[in-house]
Structure formats: C-alpha cells, structure tokens
Design an enzyme around this catalytic site. Structure first.
Site, PDB file in Angstrom:
ATOM      1  N   PRO A 260       0.585  -1.042   0.081  1.00 14.17           N
ATOM      2  CA  PRO A 260       0.050  -0.116  -0.173  1.00 14.17           C
ATOM      3  C   PRO A 260       0.862   1.330   0.084  1.00 14.17           C
ATOM      4  O   PRO A 260       1.823   1.585   0.610  1.00 14.17           O
ATOM      5  CB  PRO A 260      -0.700  -0.038   1.075  1.00 14.17           C
ATOM      6  CG  PRO A 260       0.093  -0.829   2.102  1.00 14.17           C
ATOM      7  CD  PRO A 260       0.882  -1.801   1.325  1.00 14.17           C
ATOM      8  N   TYR A 302      -5.005  13.467 -13.563  1.00 18.36           N
ATOM      9  CA  TYR A 302      -5.699  12.394 -13.150  1.00 18.36           C
ATOM     10  C   TYR A 302      -7.290  12.728 -13.237  1.00 18.36           C
ATOM     11  O   TYR A 302      -8.199  12.141 -13.105  1.00 18.36           O
ATOM     12  CB  TYR A 302      -5.430  11.600 -12.068  1.00 18.36           C
ATOM     13  CG  TYR A 302      -4.059  11.071 -12.143  1.00 18.36           C
ATOM     14  CD1 TYR A 302      -3.603  10.412 -13.117  1.00 18.36           C
ATOM     15  CD2 TYR A 302      -3.164  11.057 -10.970  1.00 18.36           C
ATOM     16  CE1 TYR A 302      -2.532   9.688 -13.297  1.00 18.36           C
ATOM     17  CE2 TYR A 302      -1.957  10.251 -10.943  1.00 18.36           C
ATOM     18  CZ  TYR A 302      -1.666   9.718 -11.852  1.00 18.36           C
ATOM     19  OH  TYR A 302      -0.321   9.031 -12.014  1.00 18.36           O
ATOM     20  N   CYS A 328       1.263  29.362 -16.063  1.00 22.40           N
ATOM     21  CA  CYS A 328       0.817  30.305 -17.227  1.00 22.40           C
ATOM     22  C   CYS A 328       0.159  29.417 -18.390  1.00 22.40           C
ATOM     23  O   CYS A 328       0.607  29.404 -19.354  1.00 22.40           O
ATOM     24  CB  CYS A 328       1.898  31.129 -18.024  1.00 22.40           C
ATOM     25  SG  CYS A 328       1.908  32.486 -16.643  1.00 22.40           S
TER      26      CYS A 328
END
Length: 401
Positions: A260, A302, A328
């Site tokens: 994990p 994502y 920018c």
C-alpha cells in the site's frame, strides 16, 4: 488535524506547504494489519513512490513495515532510512538489466515483470531468488493511468505466458520465491480484487518453492465526505480465509504481502496554499492561489478531486469558486466548488495530499518546490526546507559567450 493547528503551521512555515499527520499514517497501517490479523505471516511493504521524504520513510519503518520500490534510488533511500535489505522489494518496469543487477547486489528482493529480462537475469544469476509479477488481465482502478492490470498494460507478464515462464525457469534452474500482481489504484469492488487473487493463486500452483504471495494494493480511500472506499475489514476476512486454504493445499505456510502507498499516506496529507487574489469574471469567481500544478498535478493529470477548505474562515458563508494556480496555462484545482467565503490572504487546505503530490512536484515556471512538515507527537517538525534561488541553479553549468 484541526484547522487551527494547520493555520498555525502555515503562519510559521509559510506557503505553499505540505503537512503530514503521523498519527493518521499509523492508524491506517494498524487498520490494514488488524484486517489480516488471522494471517500467520503478513508483510506490509509501503509503496515508496507515493511519498519518499526520508523522515516519512523512517517513521513507516518504525511501524514495522517493509518497503516496495521501483528504482534503485528508492532502494537507496530506503536503506538510508533504516530499512533492512531483506525488507525491501524492487518492482521496476522497463529498467535495464544493469539496474536490476545493481539492486540485487544490495541484497534486495527482486521482482521481474518481463520475460526477456527474466531469462537474462536467470541465466546470469540462477541462485538469486526472484519474484514474478504477473498481469492478471483484470481492469481495475479509478483512472486509466492508474489501472495497470488490464490486457494492454505495460506492467507484468501475461497469465497467458505462464508456459514461457516455466520454460525459462526450467532452462535456467533459477529460483522463484514469490508471485505478485498489481491491478491498479482506487479499487472499489473487493470482488474484483478477489477475482484477480484467484488468478494469482492459480499462478502460484506452478511453483514449488514459494515463500510469499504479493497481492499488490490499490485500495480506495475517501476523497470527500460520504465517498466510497475499499472495505478493508471485509476484504481481510475473505482473503484470509482463501489464503489459509491455499497454504494448506500448498503444504507450506507462505507470507501474504501487500504494497500500500496511497492507503497509508494519502489521508495524512494537507496542502496549504495562500490566496493571492480574487478575480470576478462575467460567469466565474476565481480564487487565485500561490501554487499550481507544478506543486500538485493530480487534478490536472488524473482529474482527481481534493476537498478544499478555507481554514482562515471556517464559519463563513459558502460561495462558488474556481480555485486556480499561477502557472501560465490552464491550471485548475477545482471548478465551481462550494467553499466558505474567500478573501485575499486566506489559507486554503487541500485534503488527501499525502500521496503522489509532493513526489510529483516540479520546478516548472522556475518556481520553488514547497517545504514539508510532519505533525508528530502534537508538534510540527520541518522535514524539508523550502527551495531557494540557489537550488534552481544547482547542478547547472554556466558557459561564457
């Protein structure tokens, strides 16, 4: 952590700033180990790529975890942080045989996901134990970029290529001591995970001298109030029962391993940023902050959602804001989000900022990367200094014209 604690830390260390709560990391670790407390041999290897600050690694090592790594640099960071070599597993993708050999010299467990590399390594180093990463061809994960177990994935050796694996093992006489899979991140349905696990069990039957089976990770954590998350407790009961049955039939007590990353550190993290200005257009109110996707790229990369709180005005009336950065180009953290009324100078806190946040930061637009703080034993500890102009020039070589 309390909002006032975060606000005090922001005032002391400035912004933008990453803050991690050690107590949350520990509670997540205990939650996972408690879910599998009926397994005789359990190994939790923290996926270092989620967050590699050395102080975080040292803390996780103190909990009793091992380490999952994907580069020789992560391996060396782990060793520096105090992990023993035999508590580290190296699971790279697309690296050279040379890098794998260099890691093997350090005494780390090798995990290979490429038939060609497996044959080359086995031919040269048949006595070094190797784990094999398979691709179960199970589509799982919250985003295509983090779903890595499907048929078109670059990760793992296809389950349809098991005969090729067995041929290589037979020809090289190499030792296979583990089998591994990782289907992706943000897995909601434990039945999908259990289905993939059956494929891994079936793969394990082909090898007589296994020491462990690594089920990867990808557990979903909540990103907003009421959000769905992986039911670790139910999953623990079901997989424990199945794992015990497998070990009995296999004739040997194996180690059940997980790796994990996000599950351990995501909810521990907060990203604090100051509001530079409020910009009203014909249709939108922008809260413009002193950071951008150079520091937190996940929303742009994502489409991830991070809850945003105005910790400077926790009781204010809510309004709709689009929170945007100072890079920018399109640089949006949230569109039309309900947040307590924001004014210039307020501190906003992004939640779930512990995993794949600082580690994916950059110096784009020549901006300095943020500082990092660990909240441990009710005290803020600076664990990474904010970068300076000198850091931008470091390693550059100027020539005269």
């Amino acid at each position: 952590m309390q909002q006032q604690q975060l606000l005090k830390i922001a005032n002391e260390y400035g912004s933008p700033l990453y803050v991690y709560n050690a107590q949350k990391i520990e509670s997540q670790y205990k939650r996972l180990t408690n879910a599998f407390d009926k397994v005789k041999k359990l190994k939790v290897n923290y996926a270092a790529k989620a967050l590699t600050n050395v102080s975080i690694l040292k803390f996780i090592n103190s909990l009793g975890a091992g380490l999952d790594t994907v580069s020789i640099q992560e391996v060396k960071l782990g060793l520096h942080a105090g992990f023993k070599a035999n508590d580290i597993i190296f699971t790279p993708n697309g690296v050279s045989l040379t890098e794998i050999e260099e890691v093997a010299k350090l005494g780390v467990q090798i995990n290979i996901d490429n038939l060609a590399i497996l044959e080359q390594f086995g031919s040269k180093h048949p006595k070094i134990p190797v784990c094999i990463r398979i691709n179960p061809h199970v589509m799982a994960g919250g985003n295509t970029n983090i779903s890595v177990g499907h048929i078109d994935s670059k990760f793992g050796i296809s389950i349809h290529q098991i005969p090729h694996i067995l041929r290589i093992v037979e020809n090289t006489k190499m030792k296979i001591n583990g089998v591994h899979m990782h289907t992706g991140s943000d897995i909601l349905d434990i039945d999908v995970f259990l289905y993939a696990s059956e494929i891994l069990f079936n793969t394990a039957k082909h090898f007589d001298n296994l020491e462990f089976i690594d089920f990867g990770s990808g557990f979903k954590v909540p990103y907003k109030e009421g959000d769905i998350e992986t039911n670790i407790e139910e999953f623990g009961k079901k997989l424990t029962t199945r794992f015990k049955t497998f070990c009995k039939n296999y004739g040997k007590e194996l180690t059940l391993a997980f790796e994990p990353g996000k599950f351990l550190v995501s909810e521990s993290g907060y990203f604090l940023t100051k509001v530079n200005s409020i910009k009203q257009t014909t249709s939108t109110v922008f809260a413009q902050v002193d950071t951008g996707f150079n520091h937190l790229i996940r929303p742009m990369l994502y489409g991830s959602r991070h809850e945003i709180e105005n910790i400077s005005n926790p009781k204010g009336n809510q309004r709709f804001y689009s929170v945007v950065g100072y890079i920018c180009e399109t640089d949006t953290f949230a569109n039309n989000r309900r947040i307590n009324e924001i004014t210039e100078g307020d501190i906003l806190a992004f939640k779930n900022a512990g995993a794949y946040c600082f580690n994916m930061s950059s110096n784009y637009n020549s901006r300095y990367r943020p500082a990092e703080v660990l909240w441990y034993n009710n005290k803020a500890h600076l664990i990474r200094k904010r970068e300076t102009f000198e850091d931008l020039l470091k390693n550059q070589i100027e020539i005269s014209f």
